[in-house]
Scaffold this active site. Structure first.
Site, PDB file in Angstrom:
ATOM      1  N   ASP A  63       0.827  -1.208   0.000  1.00  0.00           N
ATOM      2  CA  ASP A  63       0.000   0.000   0.000  1.00  0.00           C
ATOM      3  C   ASP A  63       0.861   1.257   0.000  1.00  0.00           C
ATOM      4  O   ASP A  63       2.024   1.249   0.410  1.00  0.00           O
ATOM      5  CB  ASP A  63      -0.962   0.004   1.181  1.00  0.00           C
ATOM      6  CG  ASP A  63      -0.242  -0.024   2.530  1.00  0.00           C
ATOM      7  OD1 ASP A  63       0.730  -0.791   2.672  1.00  0.00           O
ATOM      8  OD2 ASP A  63      -0.650   0.730   3.440  1.00  0.00           O
TER       9      ASP A  63
ATOM     10  N   GLU B 248      -0.090  -1.033   5.824  1.00  0.00           N
ATOM     11  CA  GLU B 248       0.973  -0.499   6.694  1.00  0.00           C
ATOM     12  C   GLU B 248       0.791   0.990   6.923  1.00  0.00           C
ATOM     13  O   GLU B 248       1.035   1.498   8.025  1.00  0.00           O
ATOM     14  CB  GLU B 248       2.344  -0.779   6.073  1.00  0.00           C
ATOM     15  CG  GLU B 248       3.534  -0.485   7.001  1.00  0.00           C
ATOM     16  CD  GLU B 248       3.983   0.965   7.005  1.00  0.00           C
ATOM     17  OE1 GLU B 248       4.699   1.372   7.930  1.00  0.00           O
ATOM     18  OE2 GLU B 248       3.598   1.709   6.070  1.00  0.00           O
TER      19      GLU B 248
END
Length: 503
Positions: free
Chosen positions: A137, A202
């Site tokens: 991400d 994250e």
């Protein structure tokens, strides 16, 4: 009597000076000697008959990274805005580009999007497995107009690959997969199990990704000898007094907590304000917190940092740093003059949100602010909250921790004397040559904190050389990675896996 006192003082000073000079003489270099490194029996990524000399293969490596940056795997603060199709398409991309990895390694999916790969070792060694980490991400784009190339274009020019995630953290993710695919293609098999965790959130705390993976592995009795995640980099021209690049391996990370301050006071017309207003009191509280910071301290990660760097510095610096316990106040005062070094030694405060009032001529009865703290080792979330309350000392202002926000206590400190730290140190020297390797503390948080119960040695390092200007690209505009740096990343992970195998 006076003469004896003077002699006593002189003897004391002489003894102190001898002790300090002795400390400096034993302040030896912690660097591995490159000329003594054993690199035999290694698959050479740079050999004439292998990949990098093959121009078409090099172009393929660059194109793979470029394509990875085209997927809009964005983590929003509100997960309702996330678009699953981009994450699932990214999965398909990985499986297509790395067929050996996804056919020969065991794959598990957590929370629909995070991946865990297991590369089974061929021998029953006494060693525990190793875990590599990266995340798919990326953070949202604040202003598209600030980008020279569209952030999800994966644009390639003669020197760089451009795009959101080029540094944080798709370059590491793709480089690790390239290294595994390369080693599998070369017939290599590790002598212990190697895991690779690829998180999908994250940038939004990792609570649904790596936190879930870590809990699952803990329930299965898995324990890692080493975990390596994103974190510090090879700094170039950032550390004063160092004329060589410094590869900082994060052995700890700061904690994180945000607190909401709510001030409730009388409302009324702005033409007749009281001596104290709601917004005024809240502003005073914030100023008090910024002025009365929590104390600075030379914690273990910082001491280790200087123990590795000090012997490579000037005689004057070596003298002070080898006697850091005596000169602690002076060293702390010096570090406190720079925001980066100050953040290494103290818990920092940053007011990030403030709001109150509905109309320009109405005194609001309520005003709110959020202050974010990055917490050093030795402090805690509870200690920070007590510091806030005692510093503000105002019954009209309530203090509460934001439970909806990411929070984490300061991490444990990993060993600099472990075989695993030595392996990382050796791999850096093999690939990057004449750089200084040092442990350090990263100021941000990573997904690796979720694994502290199943590994005592967590290291946070990205094998890329960056200047202070380059660091501003992380979460900023015009994020890009040089093609040369990316090739070095792949080479580093190949060496690291081979060195793990040889240990």
């Amino acid at each position: 009597m006076v003469k004896k006192f003077i002699i006593f003082i002189l003897l004391g000073l002489s003894t102190l000076m001898v002790w300090m000079l002795w400390n400096m003489s034993t302040f030896y270099s912690k660097q591995i000697n490159i000329s003594n490194l054993i690199t035999t029996n290694k698959i050479d990524f740079l050999s004439e008959e292998k990949t990098l000399s093959d121009l078409s293969k090099k172009e393929e490596l660059i194109l793979n990274l470029s394509e990875s940056l085209k997927y809009k795997t964005i983590s929003y603060q509100d997960s309702n805005y996330s678009e699953p199709i981009h994450f699932l398409s990214f999965h398909k991309f990985l499986e297509r580009v790395y067929p050996k990895v996804f056919s020969q390694l065991e794959k598990r999916i957590f929370s629909n999007y995070s991946l865990l790969l297991k590369w089974e070792g061929v021998n029953n060694t006494p060693h525990n497995p190793i875990l590599f980490m990266a995340h798919m991400d990326v953070v949202p784009i604040e202003n598209y107009n600030l980008w020279d190339h569209p952030p999800f274009s994966g644009n390639i020019d003669n020197e760089y690959v451009w795009g959101r995630g080029a540094l944080d953290d798709k370059s590491s993710l793709i480089a690790i997969l390239e290294s595994i695919e390369y080693l599998l293609d070369s017939g290599f098999s590790p002598n212990r199990d190697i895991y690779f965790a690829i998180g999908h959130d994250e940038e939004n705390s990792g609570i649904r990704g790596n936190a879930v993976i870590a809990d699952s592995l803990a329930s299965e009795g898995i324990y890692f000898d080493m975990i390596i995640d994103e974190g510090s980099v090879i700094t170039d021209g950032i550390i004063p007094g160092m004329d060589k690049p410094v590869a900082i391996v994060g052995v700890a990370e700061k904690g994180y907590a945000s607190f909401e301050l709510i001030c409730n006071h009388e409302s009324g017309h702005s033409s007749m304000p009281n001596n104290e207003t709601t917004i005024g009191m809240l502003a005073k509280a914030i100023v008090a917190l910024e002025t009365n910071k929590m104390p600075a301290e030379l914690t273990d990660p910082v001491i280790s940092f200087f123990n590795f760097l000090g012997p490579e510095m000037t005689i004057q610096d070596r003298f002070f740093l080898s006697n850091s316990s005596f000169f602690a106040t002076s060293i702390l005062n010096n570090l406190d003059t720079n925001p980066i070094t100050s953040a290494m030694v103290r818990t920092t405060i940053a007011p990030t949100i403030i709001n109150g009032g509905l109309k320009s001529n109405i005194l609001p009865s309520t005003a709110k602010a959020v202050v974010n703290y990055r917490i050093r080792q030795g402090d805690s979330i509870d200690r920070v909250k007590k510091h806030i309350s005692s510093t503000i000392n105002n019954d009209l202002i309530s203090v509460s921790q934001l439970k909806s926000d990411l929070s984490a206590e300061p991490s444990k400190v990993s060993s600099t004397k472990s075989p695993e730290f030595h392996i990382i140190h050796k791999s850096i020297k093999e690939v990057f040559g004449d750089v200084i390797v040092s442990p350090g503390m990263i100021l941000a948080t990573t997904d690796s904190r979720h694994y502290q119960n199943i590994s005592k040695n967590i290291y946070r390092f990205m094998p890329i050389q960056l200047s202070s200007n380059d660091l501003s690209m992380i979460h900023g505009a015009n994020e890009k990675i040089s093609i040369e740096s990316y090739m070095k990343m792949i080479e580093f992970y190949i060496h690291l896996i081979q060195n793990i195998h040889a240990s």
